[in-house]
Design an enzyme around this catalytic site. Structure first.
Site, short mmCIF file in Angstrom:
data_model
loop_
_atom_site.label_atom_id
_atom_site.label_comp_id
_atom_site.label_asym_id
_atom_site.label_seq_id
_atom_site.Cartn_x
_atom_site.Cartn_y
_atom_site.Cartn_z
N THR A 193 0.80 -1.16 -0.05
CA THR A 193 -0.02 0.11 -0.02
C THR A 193 0.88 1.23 0.07
OG1 THR A 193 -1.81 -1.09 0.98
CG2 THR A 193 -1.86 1.21 1.22
N ARG A 221 -11.55 -10.25 -2.90
CA ARG A 221 -11.52 -9.71 -1.45
C ARG A 221 -11.09 -8.35 -1.58
NH1 ARG A 221 -6.68 -6.60 1.09
NH2 ARG A 221 -7.00 -7.06 3.13
N GLY A 245 -1.90 -1.73 6.31
CA GLY A 245 -1.84 -2.90 7.34
C GLY A 245 -2.62 -3.94 6.95
N THR A 246 -3.05 -4.71 8.07
CA THR A 246 -3.73 -6.02 7.96
C THR A 246 -5.20 -5.33 7.69
OG1 THR A 246 -3.70 -6.13 10.32
CG2 THR A 246 -2.36 -7.53 8.95
N GLY A 247 -5.70 -5.28 6.36
CA GLY A 247 -6.74 -4.49 5.94
C GLY A 247 -8.13 -5.12 6.90
N1 ASP Z 1 -4.18 -2.57 3.92
C1 ASP Z 1 -3.88 -3.31 2.72
C2 ASP Z 1 -5.08 -4.19 2.29
O1 ASP Z 1 -5.29 -4.79 3.26
C3 ASP Z 1 -2.68 -3.99 2.62
C4 ASP Z 1 -1.34 -3.27 2.96
O2 ASP Z 1 -1.43 -2.16 3.63
O3 ASP Z 1 -0.32 -4.00 2.72
O4 ASP Z 1 -5.27 -4.31 1.32
#
Ligand code: ASP
Length: 327
Positions: A193, A221, A245-247
Site C-alpha cells: 500500500t 477480497r 496494514g492488515t486491512g
Molecule cells: N491495507 C492493505 C489491504 O489490506 C494492505 C497493505 O497495507 O499492505 O489491502
C-alpha cells in the site's frame, strides 16, 4: 486576530513491515529513500506554488503507483488466481467528498479513477468491471492486466502458494526459502500500500491511498484502503489519514475515522488518537501496520506497530525527511 496561515505539508507512506534480516541496515535502503525524496519534492513544489492538498496527494500517489518498489499500480501483488486486483481511494477534507475504486485490474492509475468517481459521478465507490467501464468513459488509460506484473511479485505468489498463506505485502509468516530481494523491509513480510496526506496554504486537508492488497488474497477480497473511514479519511475539522496494514482489522476498527472521532468528540490530540489506534486498538484484534495522519495545524503523526514503515514528509520551505525504521 488573524489566524496564522498554515505551512503547507505533504506526507507519504509506502507500506509497513519487518526488517529484512539478511539485509538489515544495508539492502536497497538508499533507493527507497531516494524514491521517496523525489516524490516528496514534486508534491512540495506543487504545494509551494499554491497547489491544493487534493492535487498534492493525487500527484504523490500517481508517482508511488508508478514506482515498482511499492505494492500499488505497477509492481502490485498477485491474487490466489495469479491476477491483480487494485483498490484506491481519495478524500477531500474541505467538502467531505470522496471517491474510490476496488477490484480493478485494467486501470493504469487506480487513484485517478478514484478521483474521477469523486468528481465525475454521484457515487463514492465503484468496483470491478463497472469501475473499469467508468474509468474508460472518463478517458483514463487502460492497460492489459499483466502490465502490473513483475517477476518478483510472481515469485512471491509462488512462495505463498507453497506455504499456503495469505501474505500482506510487508508482513506475513516468515518463509525460509525462495529468493529474497535486497529491500530494507522483508518483501514477504511487508504490508504493501501507498498513501499520502496533505495540508495546503488554504488550510485544506486531503488523503489518498492505493494498493495491490495482499499476496495470495482471495479473488474479490476488498481491503481497508478504498473504504472511506477505514483506510482513508479526511476532514478539515480534524485530520487526514492514510493507513497500511492488515486491512481486515483496519476495517473492523474503522481506524481512520476513529482517529477523527476521538479528536472531535474526546478532544484528543492527533498524536494521542493515532497512537491509541495503532498501539492499542489494532493490536488488541491482531492488527498490524501503521498510518500517516496530519491535522489542520500541520501536526503530523506516523505511528506503526511493525519494525518499519516507509515514510516521509516535506513542509514547504524545508528539506524533505524520509525514514524506514523506528527512530
Ligand atoms: N491495507 C492493505 C489491504 O489490506 C494492505 C497493505 O497495507 O499492505 O489491502
Amino acid at each position: 486576530m488573524n489566524p496564522v496561515k498554515p505551512v503547507p505539508v505533504i506526507a507519504i507512506h509506502g507500506g509497513a513491515g519487518t526488517i529484512a534480516r539478511a539485509h538489515a541496515g544495508h539492502g536497497q535502503a538508499a533507493a527507497y529513500h531516494a524514491a521517496m525524496q523525489e516524490i516528496l519534492l514534486a508534491a512540495q513544489q506543487l504545494l509551494g506554488a499554491g497547489g491544493s492538498a487534493l492535487d498534492a496527494v493525487s500527484l504523490a500517489v500517481d508517482l508511488l503507483e508508478d514506482c515498482t518498489l511499492f505494492n500499488a499500480g505497477r509492481g502490485a501483488v498477485f491474487t490466489h488466481e495469479g491476477t491483480h486486483e487494485l483498490d484506491a481511494a481519495i478524500m477531500d477534507g474541505a467538502t467531505l467528498r470522496a471517491g474510490a475504486v476496488a477490484c480493478v485490474s485494467r486501470i493504469r492509475r487506480p487513484l485517478r479513477a478514484a478521483r474521477a468517481v469523486m468528481e465525475r459521478s454521484e457515487h463514492v465507490l465503484l468496483v470491478g468491471a463497472g469501475a473499469e467501464a467508468f474509468a474508460q468513459a472518463c478517458g483514463l488509460e487502460q492497460v492489459a492486466p499483466d502490465y502490473f506484473s513483475t517477476d518478483a511479485r510472481r515469485a512471491q505468489l509462488q512462495r505463498a502458494l507453497l506455504a499456503d498463506v495469505t501474505l500482506l505485502d510487508h508482513d506475513a509468516p516468515a518463509l525460509s526459502f525462495g529468493t529474497r530481494s535486497a529491500a530494507p523491509l522483508d518483501e514477504d513480510r511487508k504490508l504493501g500500500t501507498v498513501g499520502a496526506v496533505a495540508l495546503d496554504a488554504a488550510g485544506n486537508l486531503a488523503a489518498a491511498t492505493s494498493t495491490g492488497g495482499m499476496t495470495n488474497k482471495r479473488v474479490g477480497r476488498v481491503g481497508d484502503s478504498p473504504l472511506i473511514g477505514a483506510g482513508t479519511y479526511a476532514d478539515n475539522r480534524t485530520a487526514a489519514i492514510s493507513c497500511t496494514g492488515t486491512g481486515e482489522m483496519f476495517i473492523r476498527s474503522v481506524t481512520a475515522y476513529d482517529i477523527c472521532a476521538r479528536m472531535a468528540y474526546a478532544g484528543q490530540s492527533l498524536d494521542a488518537a493515532a497512537q491509541a489506534l495503532v498501539m492499542q486498538v489494532l493490536p488488541a484484534i491482531g492488527g498490524r501496520g501503521g498510518l500517516i495522519a496530519l491535522d489542520a495545524r500541520g501536526n503530523l503523526s506516523c505511528p506503526f506497530n511493525t519494525e518499519g514503515m516507509y515514510r516521509g514528509h516535506a513542509r514547504v520551505g524545508q528539506t524533505p525527511q524520509t525514514a524506514i525504521f523506528a527512530e
